[in-house]
Design an enzyme around this catalytic site. Structure first.
Site, PDB file in Angstrom:
ATOM      1  N   ASP A  36      -0.751 -31.101  20.512  1.00 35.65           N
ATOM      2  CA  ASP A  36      -0.016 -32.287  20.954  1.00 35.65           C
ATOM      3  C   ASP A  36      -0.746 -33.023  22.070  1.00 35.65           C
ATOM      4  O   ASP A  36      -0.747 -34.244  22.121  1.00 35.65           O
ATOM      5  CB  ASP A  36       1.386 -31.895  21.441  1.00 35.65           C
ATOM      6  CG  ASP A  36       2.282 -31.571  20.252  1.00 35.65           C
ATOM      7  OD1 ASP A  36       1.903 -31.924  19.118  1.00 35.65           O
ATOM      8  OD2 ASP A  36       3.341 -30.947  20.466  1.00 35.65           O
ATOM      9  N   SER A  81       0.262 -34.823 -19.096  1.00 35.95           N
ATOM     10  CA  SER A  81       1.233 -33.773 -18.856  1.00 35.95           C
ATOM     11  C   SER A  81       0.754 -32.535 -19.627  1.00 35.95           C
ATOM     12  O   SER A  81      -0.320 -32.559 -20.226  1.00 35.95           O
ATOM     13  CB  SER A  81       2.545 -34.315 -19.381  1.00 35.95           C
ATOM     14  OG  SER A  81       3.542 -33.412 -19.156  1.00 35.95           O
ATOM     15  N   GLU A 110      -2.850 -20.231 -13.420  1.00 33.91           N
ATOM     16  CA  GLU A 110      -2.448 -20.833 -12.144  1.00 33.91           C
ATOM     17  C   GLU A 110      -0.945 -20.919 -12.056  1.00 33.91           C
ATOM     18  O   GLU A 110      -0.266 -21.006 -13.080  1.00 33.91           O
ATOM     19  CB  GLU A 110      -2.982 -22.277 -12.063  1.00 33.91           C
ATOM     20  CG  GLU A 110      -4.435 -22.342 -11.768  1.00 33.91           C
ATOM     21  CD  GLU A 110      -4.957 -23.774 -11.829  1.00 33.91           C
ATOM     22  OE1 GLU A 110      -4.164 -24.730 -11.909  1.00 33.91           O
ATOM     23  OE2 GLU A 110      -6.182 -23.908 -11.797  1.00 33.91           O
ATOM     24  N   LYS A 112       2.416 -22.833 -11.729  1.00 27.17           N
ATOM     25  CA  LYS A 112       2.852 -24.200 -12.012  1.00 27.17           C
ATOM     26  C   LYS A 112       3.807 -24.588 -10.891  1.00 27.17           C
ATOM     27  O   LYS A 112       4.949 -24.145 -10.837  1.00 27.17           O
ATOM     28  CB  LYS A 112       3.555 -24.273 -13.369  1.00 27.17           C
ATOM     29  CG  LYS A 112       3.883 -25.684 -13.747  1.00 27.17           C
ATOM     30  CD  LYS A 112       4.256 -25.773 -15.212  1.00 27.17           C
ATOM     31  CE  LYS A 112       4.432 -27.208 -15.646  1.00 27.17           C
ATOM     32  NZ  LYS A 112       5.458 -27.917 -14.914  1.00 27.17           N
ATOM     33  N   ASP A 114       6.282 -26.530  -8.576  1.00 26.75           N
ATOM     34  CA  ASP A 114       7.372 -27.451  -8.883  1.00 26.75           C
ATOM     35  C   ASP A 114       7.414 -28.565  -7.836  1.00 26.75           C
ATOM     36  O   ASP A 114       8.047 -28.441  -6.788  1.00 26.75           O
ATOM     37  CB  ASP A 114       8.689 -26.659  -8.875  1.00 26.75           C
ATOM     38  CG  ASP A 114       9.757 -27.372  -9.663  1.00 26.75           C
ATOM     39  OD1 ASP A 114       9.433 -28.395 -10.297  1.00 26.75           O
ATOM     40  OD2 ASP A 114      10.902 -26.909  -9.640  1.00 26.75           O
ATOM     41  N   ARG A 133       1.815 -39.979 -10.175  1.00 29.29           N
ATOM     42  CA  ARG A 133       1.467 -39.951 -11.587  1.00 29.29           C
ATOM     43  C   ARG A 133       2.076 -41.146 -12.325  1.00 29.29           C
ATOM     44  O   ARG A 133       1.476 -41.709 -13.231  1.00 29.29           O
ATOM     45  CB  ARG A 133       1.975 -38.641 -12.194  1.00 29.29           C
ATOM     46  CG  ARG A 133       1.797 -38.576 -13.669  1.00 29.29           C
ATOM     47  CD  ARG A 133       2.030 -37.179 -14.199  1.00 29.29           C
ATOM     48  NE  ARG A 133       1.824 -37.177 -15.619  1.00 29.29           N
ATOM     49  CZ  ARG A 133       2.773 -37.407 -16.501  1.00 29.29           C
ATOM     50  NH1 ARG A 133       3.991 -37.634 -16.118  1.00 29.29           N
ATOM     51  NH2 ARG A 133       2.504 -37.410 -17.790  1.00 29.29           N
ATOM     52  N   GLU A 167      -0.612 -31.181  -6.719  1.00 23.89           N
ATOM     53  CA  GLU A 167       0.844 -31.259  -6.653  1.00 23.89           C
ATOM     54  C   GLU A 167       1.304 -31.348  -5.206  1.00 23.89           C
ATOM     55  O   GLU A 167       0.876 -30.546  -4.371  1.00 23.89           O
ATOM     56  CB  GLU A 167       1.425 -29.992  -7.307  1.00 23.89           C
ATOM     57  CG  GLU A 167       2.839 -30.126  -7.759  1.00 23.89           C
ATOM     58  CD  GLU A 167       2.947 -30.725  -9.163  1.00 23.89           C
ATOM     59  OE1 GLU A 167       1.918 -31.162  -9.724  1.00 23.89           O
ATOM     60  OE2 GLU A 167       4.080 -30.765  -9.683  1.00 23.89           O
ATOM     61  N   TYR A 219      -5.471 -28.960  -7.931  1.00 24.27           N
ATOM     62  CA  TYR A 219      -5.844 -28.106  -9.062  1.00 24.27           C
ATOM     63  C   TYR A 219      -6.645 -28.800 -10.163  1.00 24.27           C
ATOM     64  O   TYR A 219      -6.888 -28.231 -11.203  1.00 24.27           O
ATOM     65  CB  TYR A 219      -4.605 -27.455  -9.680  1.00 24.27           C
ATOM     66  CG  TYR A 219      -3.471 -28.429  -9.976  1.00 24.27           C
ATOM     67  CD1 TYR A 219      -3.608 -29.409 -10.936  1.00 24.27           C
ATOM     68  CD2 TYR A 219      -2.275 -28.352  -9.281  1.00 24.27           C
ATOM     69  CE1 TYR A 219      -2.587 -30.289 -11.202  1.00 24.27           C
ATOM     70  CE2 TYR A 219      -1.240 -29.225  -9.538  1.00 24.27           C
ATOM     71  CZ  TYR A 219      -1.405 -30.204 -10.504  1.00 24.27           C
ATOM     72  OH  TYR A 219      -0.396 -31.084 -10.754  1.00 24.27           O
ATOM     73  N   LYS A 307       6.607 -21.592 -19.422  1.00 31.04           N
ATOM     74  CA  LYS A 307       7.778 -21.854 -18.573  1.00 31.04           C
ATOM     75  C   LYS A 307       8.610 -20.585 -18.455  1.00 31.04           C
ATOM     76  O   LYS A 307       8.893 -19.942 -19.471  1.00 31.04           O
ATOM     77  CB  LYS A 307       8.637 -22.959 -19.191  1.00 31.04           C
ATOM     78  CG  LYS A 307       8.000 -24.346 -19.143  1.00 31.04           C
ATOM     79  CD  LYS A 307       8.156 -24.952 -17.759  1.00 31.04           C
ATOM     80  CE  LYS A 307       7.838 -26.416 -17.721  1.00 31.04           C
ATOM     81  NZ  LYS A 307       8.888 -27.284 -18.127  1.00 31.04           N
ATOM     82  N   CYS A 401      41.159 -42.449 -28.421  1.00 25.04           N
ATOM     83  CA  CYS A 401      40.010 -42.754 -27.563  1.00 25.04           C
ATOM     84  C   CYS A 401      40.457 -42.761 -26.098  1.00 25.04           C
ATOM     85  O   CYS A 401      41.441 -43.424 -25.762  1.00 25.04           O
ATOM     86  CB  CYS A 401      39.426 -44.111 -27.950  1.00 25.04           C
ATOM     87  SG  CYS A 401      38.219 -44.718 -26.767  1.00 25.04           S
ATOM     88  N   CYS A 404      40.170 -46.764 -24.932  1.00 28.73           N
ATOM     89  CA  CYS A 404      40.985 -47.860 -25.471  1.00 28.73           C
ATOM     90  C   CYS A 404      42.279 -47.337 -26.103  1.00 28.73           C
ATOM     91  O   CYS A 404      43.115 -48.114 -26.536  1.00 28.73           O
ATOM     92  CB  CYS A 404      40.185 -48.673 -26.492  1.00 28.73           C
ATOM     93  SG  CYS A 404      39.845 -47.761 -28.006  1.00 28.73           S
ATOM     94  N   CYS A 419      35.326 -43.379 -32.070  1.00 30.07           N
ATOM     95  CA  CYS A 419      36.265 -44.469 -31.821  1.00 30.07           C
ATOM     96  C   CYS A 419      35.696 -45.643 -32.607  1.00 30.07           C
ATOM     97  O   CYS A 419      34.531 -46.018 -32.418  1.00 30.07           O
ATOM     98  CB  CYS A 419      36.302 -44.811 -30.335  1.00 30.07           C
ATOM     99  SG  CYS A 419      37.136 -46.374 -30.035  1.00 30.07           S
ATOM    100  N   CYS A 424      36.563 -51.664 -28.212  1.00 29.19           N
ATOM    101  CA  CYS A 424      36.706 -50.593 -27.208  1.00 29.19           C
ATOM    102  C   CYS A 424      35.750 -50.884 -26.047  1.00 29.19           C
ATOM    103  O   CYS A 424      34.538 -51.018 -26.253  1.00 29.19           O
ATOM    104  CB  CYS A 424      36.367 -49.236 -27.810  1.00 29.19           C
ATOM    105  SG  CYS A 424      36.304 -47.936 -26.554  1.00 29.19           S
TER     106      CYS A 424
HETATM  107  S1  IVH Z   1      -2.840 -29.257 -14.690  1.00 27.40           S
HETATM  108  C1  IVH Z   1      -4.527 -32.277 -17.610  1.00 27.40           C
HETATM  109  N1  IVH Z   1      -2.090 -27.382 -13.031  1.00 27.40           N
HETATM  110  O1  IVH Z   1       2.820 -29.749 -14.207  1.00 27.40           O
HETATM  111  C2  IVH Z   1      -3.865 -31.187 -16.842  1.00 27.40           C
HETATM  112  N2  IVH Z   1      -0.511 -29.075 -13.547  1.00 27.40           N
HETATM  113  O2  IVH Z   1       3.951 -30.244 -16.893  1.00 27.40           O
HETATM  114  C3  IVH Z   1      -3.006 -31.691 -15.785  1.00 27.40           C
HETATM  115  N3  IVH Z   1       1.611 -28.876 -12.363  1.00 27.40           N
HETATM  116  O3  IVH Z   1       1.987 -33.138 -14.484  1.00 27.40           O
HETATM  117  C4  IVH Z   1      -2.093 -30.764 -15.140  1.00 27.40           C
HETATM  118  N4  IVH Z   1       1.113 -27.057 -11.227  1.00 27.40           N
HETATM  119  O4  IVH Z   1       2.532 -32.198 -12.133  1.00 27.40           O
HETATM  120  C5  IVH Z   1      -1.722 -28.501 -13.679  1.00 27.40           C
HETATM  121  N5  IVH Z   1      -1.603 -25.674 -11.527  1.00 27.40           N
HETATM  122  C6  IVH Z   1      -1.233 -26.780 -12.177  1.00 27.40           C
HETATM  123  C7  IVH Z   1       0.041 -27.377 -11.997  1.00 27.40           C
HETATM  124  C8  IVH Z   1       0.367 -28.518 -12.722  1.00 27.40           C
HETATM  125  C9  IVH Z   1       2.042 -27.978 -11.457  1.00 27.40           C
HETATM  126  C10 IVH Z   1       2.435 -29.993 -12.885  1.00 27.40           C
HETATM  127  C11 IVH Z   1       1.743 -31.329 -12.901  1.00 27.40           C
HETATM  128  C12 IVH Z   1       1.785 -31.777 -14.346  1.00 27.40           C
HETATM  129  C13 IVH Z   1       2.915 -30.985 -14.869  1.00 27.40           C
HETATM  130  C14 IVH Z   1       2.812 -30.799 -16.382  1.00 27.40           C
END
Ligand code: IVH
Length: 663
Positions: A36, A81, A110, A112, A114, A133, A167, A219, A307, A401, A404, A419, A424
């Site tokens: 600071d 995506s 890796e 994923k 959130d 994005r 991310e 990433y 997932k 309904c 109405c 309906c 309506c």
């Molecule tokens: S790679 C072309 N790596 O997941 C590849 N995505 O469902 C681009 N995300 O839009 C994505 N962790 O926002 C990648 N280790 C990871 C990630 C990751 C989270 C997200 C990202 C992407 C979405 C796809």
């Protein structure tokens, strides 16, 4: 060197290093008080000698820059995506598919994360832009907010031009603390870490973002070849060496069995992590192989996201209420005691139709289990009948309904009640909302609430009335909340919508079975509405992907709605297909285009669509075969290449002039 400038540089280095050690390496080297003190010293100098304030000064970290609107930015390469898999079996199928092409890859696993993805652009090692994005093609400029995220370097260890992607997220604890504060202030609570992070980067005032303590992991390196990098693992190391925060849990898996082992271990570890992860991303490590495997329109074929399974939670089914959709369909909905599932608060879930409720034997007052997986909508799994008290009330389908109060009917062979009252209110409101929606006539400014209000005030009772709004401006302005400026904008957008290509109208009319895809198919096949209206069931069935039910629905819709179509025609609404091959223009048709840089006010996708509808071709790189290079703001190396090869260049002004001359 000037003493002040020297001190600015010293302080910048001290603060940047301290930030890096604390936020990226999680290894503090100086105390908060010291930090600071240095920060205040630098702020004071910048105040007294603004000429020494650097654009990427660490003082940016506390926020301060306020913008009035997010600028749109077209991504150099689209931000894709990922495809999803939901079981170990599907993970193996992903591997089998790649192997069936004759490859034997190793993978990088890796977390994923959130959060929301971001592209960070550096020039000569300095952060110059942070972009969301968005829809993958066009994102929003959030540079002012990105600079407040302390784990994102403002200056890299090497003065290179580079784009990286990753991310932005919020730690679980941060969300908890933030919500505690919001509770005290009586503010609505943030639903989950992802919404909280997304809301935080979409602040106009960066001071607000700075308070949210966001974090990030990087990433993805879209142009790894530029740095002669051969594998994803190397790319991660390269980015780490530049000063980025790269997740240390990313691991090489030599084969798919090792991937599965990683998934199993992570499933156990997941709860204990400081941040929320919703799956595991599996990526082919060899970048050369990635290129060979290529992409679908939406996803890379060289990666997928596993997932985690849906989480189940118990809660009380307080009531079952009924809603009316635009087609008149009546849907029962579960009203639940609010409960948090996978980081989101759930208080409603669709119960689809009478049969669905009956098949689950649900009673009002039951304890039910709720399931939710990531983005997927919540679902009522079952009633816990052992927990019944005898006070539960049996479910009974309504007969009238709810809006109405006319009798609802069930079409034989179908599960749903409808309906069918043409006046309506709820049905009508929903069909107007559908007509103006983004994939239909795309009338910006007419959101759901405005449509409902205009309907209730009597200004827009049906889709024809939308086009008469311009004559009712004065009357509407007498009501609260309607300024002349915003109304003019809506009216402009309404007028613009008259020029839409036929498929938007077809989708917007809400013909049963006609989604965006079929609408486009019909429009491109029949070219105009008259041809389509003359088609019989057999003509329609000639089209690939159009079956008996869809064909029947189209024929019966037009039989019943000739006068509506005529009215729309009289209003001046375009009824022709304007897609591919529709137009011809000497400057555009048959020409090969390349775009580089950002064009203000119009996305890259839109430019492409418009020019392609005049049979223009686009390619990614400039060659001697390129006819025209469109150059916007901050162009890439394609601009120099165009100059070197003497290829005609269109600037923003020229492009807009040409676009304006196209239909
Ligand atoms: S790679 C072309 N790596 O997941 C590849 N995505 O469902 C681009 N995300 O839009 C994505 N962790 O926002 C990648 N280790 C990871 C990630 C990751 C989270 C997200 C990202 C992407 C979405 C796809």
């Amino acid at each position: 060197m000037n003493e002040i400038k020297k001190r600015v540089e010293e302080l910048t280095k001290i603060l940047n290093d301290a930030n890096y050690n604390y936020y990226v390496l999680d290894n503090p080297t100086i105390t908060d008080q010291e930090y600071d003190k240095y920060l205040r010293e630098l702020m004071n100098i910048e105040k007294m000698y603004p000429q020494y304030a650097q654009t990427n000064s660490p003082t940016n970290r506390v926020g301060g820059e306020v913008i009035d609107k997010f600028k749109k930015v077209v991504h150099e390469k689209p931000m894709l995506s990922l495809s999803n898999v939901f079981s170990e079996e599907e993970i193996k199928e992903f591997d089998v598919k790649i192997k069936s092409d004759g490859y034997n890859p190793s993978y990088v696993c890796e977390y994923k994360i959130d959060g929301l993805s971001v592209a960070l652009i550096y020039e000569k090692g300095k952060l110059i832009k942070g972009v969301t994005r968005g829809d993958g093609v066009t994102g929003e400029d959030i540079t002012h907010n990105v600079k407040t995220i302390k784990s994102i370097p403002l200056i890299l260890n090497k003065p290179i031009d580079i784009e990286v992607r990753g991310e932005i997220f919020m730690n679980k604890k941060t969300l908890y603390k933030l919500n505690e504060k919001r509770k005290q202030l009586g503010l609505p609570l943030l639903q989950n870490v992802r919404n909280a992070a997304a809301g935080s980067v979409r602040q106009l005032d960066s001071k607000e973002t700075a308070k949210r303590e966001l974090d990030n992991f990087i990433y993805n390196l879209p142009e790894a070849d530029k740095f002669n990098i051969k594998t994803h693992l190397e790319a991660l190391q390269f980015m780490k060496d530049l000063g980025f925060k790269v997740n240390s849990e990313s691991k090489l898996a030599k084969n798919i069995d090792e991937v599965i082992e990683y998934v199993r271990k992570t499933t156990i570890k997941r709860e204990k992590l400081a941040y929320e992860i919703d799956g595991i991303v599996i990526k082919v490590n060899d970048l050369n192989l990635q290129e060979k495997l290529g992409y679908t329109a939406k996803y890379p074929k060289w990666a997928t996201a596993y997932k985690f399974p849906a989480q189940e939670v118990l809660t009380k089914l307080k009531d079952i209420i009924f809603t009316v959709g635009r087609t008149g369909r009546i849907t029962p909905n579960a009203v639940l005691e609010p409960v948090i599932v996978m980081g989101s608060t759930i208080s409603r879930a669709t119960l689809h139709n009478e049969e669905y409720v009956k098949s689950k034997g649900l009673m009002i007052g039951d304890i039910v289990s709720i399931r939710k997986a990531g983005d997927v909508i919540p679902e009522v799994v079952e009633a816990k009948t052992s927990r019944r008290t005898g006070q539960e009330i049996p479910f009974k389908m309504i007969e009238k309904c709810p809006m109405c109060h006319e009798k609802i009917i069930k079409i034989s062979g179908q599960a749903d009640y409808y309906c069918i009252n043409p006046s309506c209110p709820k049905r009508n409101i929903e069909s107007i909302i559908h007509f103006v929606s983004r994939d239909a006539m795309n009338i910006e400014g007419m959101g759901d609430e405005i449509v409902e209000e205009l309907y209730n005030l009597g200004f827009v009772k049906n889709i024809i009335d939308i086009y008469a709004l311009k004559n009712k401006k004065e009357q509407i302005m007498e009501f609260d909340g309607y300024g002349e400026k915003s109304l003019n904008k809506i009216i402009d957008n309404i007028e613009k919508s008259k020029e839409n290509s036929l498929e938007r109208l077809l989708f917007g009319l809400g013909i049963k079975e006609i989604g965006t895809k079929t609408a486009k198919l019909l429009a491109s096949y029949f070219k105009n509405i008259d041809n389509l209206m003359q088609a019989n069931i057999d003509d329609l069935k000639d089209i690939k992907d159009v079956g008996q039910v869809t064909a029947g629905s189209v024929v019966s819709y037009f039989k019943d709605n000739i006068s509506l179509i005529n009215e729309l025609k009289n209003i001046g609404i375009n009824m022709d297909y304007k897609g591919k091959n529709a137009g011809s223009n000497d400057l555009v048709t048959g020409k090969k285009f390349v775009i580089t840089g950002t064009i203000s006010g119009i996305g890259r996708k839109e430019i492409k669509e418009k020019l392609e509808s005049y049979n223009a071709k686009f390619s990614e790189s400039v060659s001697k075969n390129t006819d025209i290079v469109i150059v916007g703001e901050n162009p890439g190396s394609k601009y120099q290449e165009a100059q070197r090869l003497n290829i005609p260049i269109w600037n923003e002004e020229k492009l807009k002039e040409v676009l304006n001359n196209l239909q």
